[in-house]
Motif scaffolding. Structure first.
Motif, PDB file in Angstrom:
ATOM      1  N   MET A  53       0.910  -1.372   0.269  1.00  0.00           N
ATOM      2  CA  MET A  53      -0.013   0.034  -0.051  1.00  0.00           C
ATOM      3  C   MET A  53       0.896   1.261  -0.018  1.00  0.00           C
ATOM      4  SD  MET A  53      -1.488  -0.015   3.961  1.00  0.00           S
ATOM      5  CE  MET A  53      -2.083  -1.412   3.725  1.00  0.00           C
ATOM      6  N   SER A  54       0.244   2.393  -0.389  1.00  0.00           N
ATOM      7  CA  SER A  54       0.824   3.591  -0.577  1.00  0.00           C
ATOM      8  C   SER A  54       0.454   4.391   0.973  1.00  0.00           C
ATOM      9  CB  SER A  54       0.758   4.398  -1.809  1.00  0.00           C
ATOM     10  OG  SER A  54       0.860   5.658  -1.576  1.00  0.00           O
ATOM     11  N   THR A  55       1.520   4.780   1.763  1.00  0.00           N
ATOM     12  CA  THR A  55       0.906   5.266   2.865  1.00  0.00           C
ATOM     13  C   THR A  55       0.261   6.839   2.409  1.00  0.00           C
ATOM     14  OG1 THR A  55       3.165   6.223   3.381  1.00  0.00           O
ATOM     15  CG2 THR A  55       2.773   4.312   4.301  1.00  0.00           C
ATOM     16  N   THR A  56       1.077   7.471   1.509  1.00  0.00           N
ATOM     17  CA  THR A  56       0.373   8.709   0.839  1.00  0.00           C
ATOM     18  C   THR A  56      -1.041   8.617   0.306  1.00  0.00           C
ATOM     19  OG1 THR A  56       2.829   9.449   0.125  1.00  0.00           O
ATOM     20  CG2 THR A  56       0.676  10.564  -0.830  1.00  0.00           C
ATOM     21  N   HIS A  57      -1.417   7.506  -0.411  1.00  0.00           N
ATOM     22  CA  HIS A  57      -2.740   7.166  -0.746  1.00  0.00           C
ATOM     23  C   HIS A  57      -3.750   7.018   0.461  1.00  0.00           C
ATOM     24  CE1 HIS A  57      -1.081   6.369  -4.907  1.00  0.00           C
ATOM     25  NE2 HIS A  57      -1.675   7.246  -5.087  1.00  0.00           N
ATOM     26  N   VAL A  58      -3.278   6.199   1.504  1.00  0.00           N
ATOM     27  CA  VAL A  58      -3.923   5.755   2.410  1.00  0.00           C
ATOM     28  C   VAL A  58      -4.319   7.342   3.493  1.00  0.00           C
ATOM     29  CG1 VAL A  58      -4.105   4.967   4.896  1.00  0.00           C
ATOM     30  CG2 VAL A  58      -3.190   3.488   2.854  1.00  0.00           C
ATOM     31  N   SER A  59      -3.212   8.163   3.783  1.00  0.00           N
ATOM     32  CA  SER A  59      -3.297   9.374   4.307  1.00  0.00           C
ATOM     33  C   SER A  59      -4.108  10.354   3.622  1.00  0.00           C
ATOM     34  CB  SER A  59      -1.934   9.844   4.464  1.00  0.00           C
ATOM     35  OG  SER A  59      -2.119  11.114   5.271  1.00  0.00           O
ATOM     36  N   THR A  60      -4.137  10.467   2.252  1.00  0.00           N
ATOM     37  CA  THR A  60      -4.971  11.124   1.438  1.00  0.00           C
ATOM     38  C   THR A  60      -6.635  10.977   1.614  1.00  0.00           C
ATOM     39  OG1 THR A  60      -3.136  11.364  -0.066  1.00  0.00           O
ATOM     40  CG2 THR A  60      -5.261  11.990  -0.793  1.00  0.00           C
ATOM     41  N   GLY A  61      -6.681   9.638   1.874  1.00  0.00           N
ATOM     42  CA  GLY A  61      -8.090   9.262   2.077  1.00  0.00           C
ATOM     43  C   GLY A  61      -8.470   9.408   3.325  1.00  0.00           C
ATOM     44  N   ALA A  62      -7.604   9.323   4.305  1.00  0.00           N
ATOM     45  CA  ALA A  62      -8.174   9.661   5.737  1.00  0.00           C
ATOM     46  C   ALA A  62      -8.401  11.072   5.798  1.00  0.00           C
ATOM     47  CB  ALA A  62      -7.034   9.089   6.534  1.00  0.00           C
TER      48      ALA A  62
END
Length: 70
Positions: A53-62
């Motif tokens: 997973m991409s932490t940037t994508h997870v963070s953006t979604g959060a």
């Protein structure tokens, strides 16, 4: 991948999160905490299961989710 690559990626991710939190939408301290906790839980669970997973994508979604919920 070298440590230098890791640090550059982390710096870019921080810039993306800052841009979202300051320029695209306003985050208060509570929403920021919600987004950080959500990111930590999701990345922790995914990492424990070996999911890429991409932490940037997870963070953006959060961030998007915490501003939408608030």
């Amino acid at each position: 991948m070298t440590r230098h690559d890791d640090h550059r990626g982390a710096a870019r991710g921080g810039r993306v999160a800052r841009r979202l939190g300051e320029d695209v939408t306003r985050l208060d301290h509570v929403s920021g905490l919600q987004a950080n906790l959500t990111t930590a839980v999701l990345v922790g669970l995914g990492g424990a299961r070996g999911l890429p997973m991409s932490t940037t994508h997870v963070s953006t979604g959060a961030i998007a989710g915490s501003t939408r919920a608030g």
